[in-house]
Write an enzyme that holds these catalytic residues in place. Structure first.
Site, PDB file in Angstrom:
ATOM      1  N   GLY A   1      78.714  47.040  46.516  1.00  0.00           N
ATOM      2  CA  GLY A   1      79.625  46.960  45.380  1.00  0.00           C
ATOM      3  C   GLY A   1      80.713  45.925  45.471  1.00  0.00           C
TER       4      GLY A   1
ATOM      5  N   CYS B   1      76.284  58.586  48.632  1.00  0.00           N
ATOM      6  CA  CYS B   1      76.373  57.149  48.902  1.00  0.00           C
ATOM      7  C   CYS B   1      76.890  56.888  50.307  1.00  0.00           C
ATOM      8  CB  CYS B   1      77.290  56.496  47.875  1.00  0.00           C
ATOM      9  SG  CYS B   1      78.931  57.236  47.846  1.00  0.00           S
TER      10      CYS B   1
ATOM     11  N   GLU C   1      73.439  61.877  32.568  1.00  0.00           N
ATOM     12  CA  GLU C   1      72.853  62.850  31.645  1.00  0.00           C
ATOM     13  C   GLU C   1      72.383  64.112  32.367  1.00  0.00           C
ATOM     14  OE1 GLU C   1      72.014  59.858  32.486  1.00  0.00           O
ATOM     15  OE2 GLU C   1      69.903  59.376  32.201  1.00  0.00           O
TER      16      GLU C   1
ATOM     17  N   TRP D   1      75.153  61.189  39.186  1.00  0.00           N
ATOM     18  CA  TRP D   1      74.987  62.648  39.122  1.00  0.00           C
ATOM     19  C   TRP D   1      75.468  63.362  40.373  1.00  0.00           C
ATOM     20  CZ3 TRP D   1      72.629  65.433  42.775  1.00  0.00           C
ATOM     21  CH2 TRP D   1      71.798  64.743  43.662  1.00  0.00           C
TER      22      TRP D   1
ATOM     23  N   GLY E   1      75.080  51.760  46.148  1.00  0.00           N
ATOM     24  CA  GLY E   1      74.412  52.516  47.207  1.00  0.00           C
ATOM     25  C   GLY E   1      74.862  52.140  48.612  1.00  0.00           C
TER      26      GLY E   1
ATOM     27  N   LEU F   1      82.254  38.296  29.659  1.00  0.00           N
ATOM     28  CA  LEU F   1      83.278  38.107  30.696  1.00  0.00           C
ATOM     29  C   LEU F   1      84.197  39.316  30.847  1.00  0.00           C
ATOM     30  CD1 LEU F   1      84.350  34.379  30.545  1.00  0.00           C
ATOM     31  CD2 LEU F   1      83.007  35.546  32.276  1.00  0.00           C
TER      32      LEU F   1
ATOM     33  N   GLU G   1      67.859  52.761  51.048  1.00  0.00           N
ATOM     34  CA  GLU G   1      68.561  54.007  50.729  1.00  0.00           C
ATOM     35  C   GLU G   1      67.530  55.048  50.273  1.00  0.00           C
ATOM     36  OE1 GLU G   1      71.029  54.421  47.109  1.00  0.00           O
ATOM     37  OE2 GLU G   1      72.616  55.178  48.394  1.00  0.00           O
TER      38      GLU G   1
ATOM     39  N   LYS H   1      81.066  57.836  30.367  1.00  0.00           N
ATOM     40  CA  LYS H   1      79.731  58.435  30.255  1.00  0.00           C
ATOM     41  C   LYS H   1      79.287  58.957  31.623  1.00  0.00           C
ATOM     42  CE  LYS H   1      75.515  57.115  30.726  1.00  0.00           C
ATOM     43  NZ  LYS H   1      74.909  58.333  31.307  1.00  0.00           N
ATOM     44  N   PRO H   2      79.213  60.291  31.747  1.00  0.00           N
ATOM     45  CA  PRO H   2      78.666  60.839  32.994  1.00  0.00           C
ATOM     46  C   PRO H   2      77.151  60.748  32.984  1.00  0.00           C
ATOM     47  CG  PRO H   2      79.305  62.614  31.493  1.00  0.00           C
ATOM     48  CD  PRO H   2      79.651  61.324  30.805  1.00  0.00           C
TER      49      PRO H   2
ATOM     50  N   GLU I   1      80.640  50.539  42.318  1.00  0.00           N
ATOM     51  CA  GLU I   1      80.515  51.363  43.530  1.00  0.00           C
ATOM     52  C   GLU I   1      79.049  51.737  43.627  1.00  0.00           C
ATOM     53  OE1 GLU I   1      82.969  52.101  45.542  1.00  0.00           O
ATOM     54  OE2 GLU I   1      84.585  51.316  44.316  1.00  0.00           O
TER      55      GLU I   1
HETATM   56  P1  NAD Z   1      71.928  55.590  38.466  1.00  0.00           P
HETATM   57  O1  NAD Z   1      72.230  54.175  38.740  1.00  0.00           O
HETATM   58  O2  NAD Z   1      70.559  55.973  38.111  1.00  0.00           O
HETATM   59  O3  NAD Z   1      72.858  56.126  37.284  1.00  0.00           O
HETATM   60  C1  NAD Z   1      74.273  56.019  37.325  1.00  0.00           C
HETATM   61  C2  NAD Z   1      74.806  56.061  35.904  1.00  0.00           C
HETATM   62  O4  NAD Z   1      74.383  54.893  35.211  1.00  0.00           O
HETATM   63  C3  NAD Z   1      74.311  57.250  35.075  1.00  0.00           C
HETATM   64  O5  NAD Z   1      75.342  57.703  34.239  1.00  0.00           O
HETATM   65  C4  NAD Z   1      73.197  56.628  34.245  1.00  0.00           C
HETATM   66  O6  NAD Z   1      72.951  57.315  33.033  1.00  0.00           O
HETATM   67  C5  NAD Z   1      73.793  55.249  33.973  1.00  0.00           C
HETATM   68  N1  NAD Z   1      72.828  54.217  33.593  1.00  0.00           N
HETATM   69  C6  NAD Z   1      71.532  54.095  33.944  1.00  0.00           C
HETATM   70  N2  NAD Z   1      70.985  53.007  33.350  1.00  0.00           N
HETATM   71  C7  NAD Z   1      71.962  52.423  32.612  1.00  0.00           C
HETATM   72  C8  NAD Z   1      72.034  51.274  31.769  1.00  0.00           C
HETATM   73  N3  NAD Z   1      70.976  50.499  31.549  1.00  0.00           N
HETATM   74  N4  NAD Z   1      73.211  50.968  31.188  1.00  0.00           N
HETATM   75  C9  NAD Z   1      74.298  51.736  31.415  1.00  0.00           C
HETATM   76  N5  NAD Z   1      74.295  52.850  32.175  1.00  0.00           N
HETATM   77  C10 NAD Z   1      73.144  53.183  32.778  1.00  0.00           C
HETATM   78  O7  NAD Z   1      72.423  56.408  39.776  1.00  0.00           O
HETATM   79  P2  NAD Z   1      72.313  57.965  40.090  1.00  0.00           P
HETATM   80  O8  NAD Z   1      70.902  58.316  40.448  1.00  0.00           O
HETATM   81  O9  NAD Z   1      73.017  58.776  39.060  1.00  0.00           O
HETATM   82  O10 NAD Z   1      73.220  58.029  41.412  1.00  0.00           O
HETATM   83  C11 NAD Z   1      72.741  57.728  42.679  1.00  0.00           C
HETATM   84  C12 NAD Z   1      73.161  56.340  43.133  1.00  0.00           C
HETATM   85  O11 NAD Z   1      74.567  56.200  43.012  1.00  0.00           O
HETATM   86  C13 NAD Z   1      72.855  56.099  44.600  1.00  0.00           C
HETATM   87  O12 NAD Z   1      72.380  54.791  44.774  1.00  0.00           O
HETATM   88  C14 NAD Z   1      74.210  56.266  45.275  1.00  0.00           C
HETATM   89  O13 NAD Z   1      74.338  55.599  46.502  1.00  0.00           O
HETATM   90  C15 NAD Z   1      75.127  55.709  44.230  1.00  0.00           C
HETATM   91  N6  NAD Z   1      76.483  56.229  44.411  1.00  0.00           N
HETATM   92  C16 NAD Z   1      77.456  55.360  44.839  1.00  0.00           C
HETATM   93  C17 NAD Z   1      78.743  55.835  45.073  1.00  0.00           C
HETATM   94  C18 NAD Z   1      79.841  54.924  45.565  1.00  0.00           C
HETATM   95  O14 NAD Z   1      80.998  55.289  45.451  1.00  0.00           O
HETATM   96  N7  NAD Z   1      79.533  53.750  46.093  1.00  0.00           N
HETATM   97  C19 NAD Z   1      79.034  57.180  44.837  1.00  0.00           C
HETATM   98  C20 NAD Z   1      78.014  58.016  44.390  1.00  0.00           C
HETATM   99  C21 NAD Z   1      76.744  57.526  44.174  1.00  0.00           C
END
Ligand code: NAD
Length: 498
Positions: A463, A292, A186, A159, A260, A252, A390, A183-184, A258
């Protein structure tokens, strides 16, 4: 110049973008709220397993029938028209980005602009996909490697930087010749869903990119598990990333993650302290620390620590927090209640661990928005939870060190390894840091920087895989080895005896 955009007075209803049309999902209704006001911005109809199946089949057909064989020139033309479309619609995209994620409007506009530039760059990659040739294998022997698109990519995004992150993945996947099911989050789906018609207008064949709204548990899970998605490109939390990898392993699939970070930002005694100070504040508090790449651990060398800390604290207190529509505001609200509570809990943890709360720690709920002021802890020890985990909020932990070796030891002492920064006037210290800091990116005398040419990704719990740059495109490709013999076939196996 972007088309002017009049913000809607009521929540916008979004369907799913499947096979080039809007199709309402068959699942439940999900509302995305403005973290600054609590008002609904978008209403989504969650894509169910059936919707996911439709999207995957459409992507697979489009991939097989035309996109995998489309020339690089054609892909590039479409990507360039898409970036023009993004710029045309920048005001609308930035408005939804601001309204759903609670980031300042000005910041959202800058992110859309930077995203369009990533689409421009990916177009250059579409025309530069090459393999290798092997001309020294013997007189009658020639071989080459071809890069071929993997197939349908499952792209799942978080998000916090919705449009920027989809733009770090999707144009590179399309340049490589992959089709996609996206899928972005929600909480922030609007700007990504709006890409559907922009891509269609740019000439992308229907089905090549399908965009689904829904939760991770229902829509995300179905996308990860569908056998037609051959690659998973995921950005989000480390916990969900590990889960995505396990699901991918069952079939596989190639998995790129990418995740935290708990990034170390080091300032040496001999640094340009004015520049370092601004970068340290920007690194710690951009997007209310919900980033992140956040410079969540500020490591100060003893000689400058006291004075640097004093000025950092003083300026952190002056960062304007509040109305995301105002141009002078640099920090908006926290995304939602659970994240707000989590940050407040960590602030309590910092105090009980014995760190000194030098700024912030204050928070409030105003007109439906939940705000945490820029918070700085000093006297932090490397093993404290606030220095290890984090937090994903505007909390910066300051640690001090005497020698460069000590700085490396502290910096590398978390399981994460996304990015790290060092400010120094000493080239040899900078070179050592570049080698010794365990991170996907090391910034020297800069922070939160990143031209589209440079790959981005993490090591350890941050990652696997890289995105952006040439590698970002290659991530969506397989390598095929092709061997030609024009004579001199290897010694006969059966031979003349038979
Ligand atoms: P999140 O892991 O809660 O959600 C990320 C995405 O995964 C969302 O679209 C969510 O709906 C989906 N998702 C959740 N459960 C799932 C499942 N069981 N199966 C498939 N998809 C599922 O993360 P968030 O709260 O949206 O974002 C914050 C996190 O993202 C932080 O840890 C941050 O560090 C990390 N982040 C990393 C980078 C990077 O480039 N390394 C960039 C931005 C954010």
């Amino acid at each position: 110049m972007s088309t002017p955009f009049a913000p809607p007075k009521t929540a916008t209803l979004f369907s799913n973008w499947i096979d080039g049309s809007w199709l309402p999902g068959e699942g439940r209704e999900i509302r995305a709220h403005n973290p600054a006001t609590g008002q609904a911005v978008s209403v989504l109809r969650e894509a169910t397993q059936d919707d996911v199946r439709r999207a995957c089949e459409s992507a697979h057909l489009a991939f097989d029938n035309y996109w995998r064989t489309a020339s690089g020139e054609r892909r590039a033309e479409i990507l360039l028209r898409a970036s023009a479309g993004i710029r045309d619609n920048a005001e609308e995209l930035a408005w939804y980005e601001m309204a759903e994620s609670g980031k300042p409007y000005k910041q959202a506009r800058a992110e859309i602009d930077r995203s369009a530039m990533l689409w421009d760059y990916a177009a250059t990659q579409a025309r530069s996909l090459t393999g290798e040739s092997f001309g020294a294998l013997g007189e009658d022997y020639l071989a080459m490697t071809l890069r071929t698109p993997i197939g349908v990519a499952a792209i799942i995004t978080p998000w916090n930087f919705p449009f920027l992150i989809i733009s770090q993945k999707l144009p590179f996947a399309l340049a490589a010749g992959c089709a996609a099911v996206v899928k972005p989050s929600e909480m922030t789906s609007a700007s990504t869903l709006l890409l559907g018609p922009i891509l269609q207008k740019a000439g992308l064949p229907d089905g090549v990119c399908n965009i689904l709204a829904g939760s991770g548990q229902v829509t995300g899970e179905a996308i990860l598990r569908h056998p037609l998605t051959r690659m998973i490109s995921f950005t989000g939390s480390t916990g969900v990333g590990k889960h995505a990898m396990k699901v991918g392993a069952e079939q596989l699939k190639k998995v790129s993650l990418e995740l935290g970070g708990k990034n170390a930002h080091i300032v040496m005694d001999d640094a340009d302290l004015e520049a370092a100070l601004d970068a340290a504040l920007h690194g710690a508090f951009l997007n209310a620390g919900q980033s992140c790449n956040q410079g969540a651990r500020l490591l100060l060398q003893k000689g400058i620590a006291e004075e640097f800390e004093r000025r950092f604290v003083e300026l952190a207190r002056r960062i304007p927090v509040g109305d995301t529509l105002r141009d002078d505001v640099l920090m908006g609200p926290i995304i939602n209640e659970p994240q707000y509570r989590k940050i407040l809990n960590y602030i309590e943890t910092g105090k009980t661990e014995g760190a000194v709360l030098a700024a912030g720690g204050t928070f409030r709920e105003v007109n439906g928005g939940r705000y945490v002021d820029p918070t700085v802890f000093t006297g932090v020890e490397p093993n404290m939870r606030i220095a290890q985990e984090e937090i994903f909020g505007p909390v910066c932990a300051i640690l001090t060190f005497e020698t460069l070796e000590e700085a490396f030891e502290i910096a590398n002492a978390t399981g994460y390894g996304l990015s790290a920064g060092i400010w120094t006037g000493n080239t040899s210290a900078a070179l050592k840091a570049a080698r010794r800091l365990e991170a996907g990116t090391v910034w020297v005398n800069t922070y939160l920087d990143g031209p589209a040419e440079l790959p981005f990704g993490g090591v350890g719990a941050s990652g696997i895989g890289r995105e952006v740059g040439r590698m970002g495109c290659e991530e969506f490709m397989d390598v095929k080895t092709v061997q030609f013999r024009s004579g001199g076939y290897q010694p006969r196996w059966i031979g003349k005896a038979l």
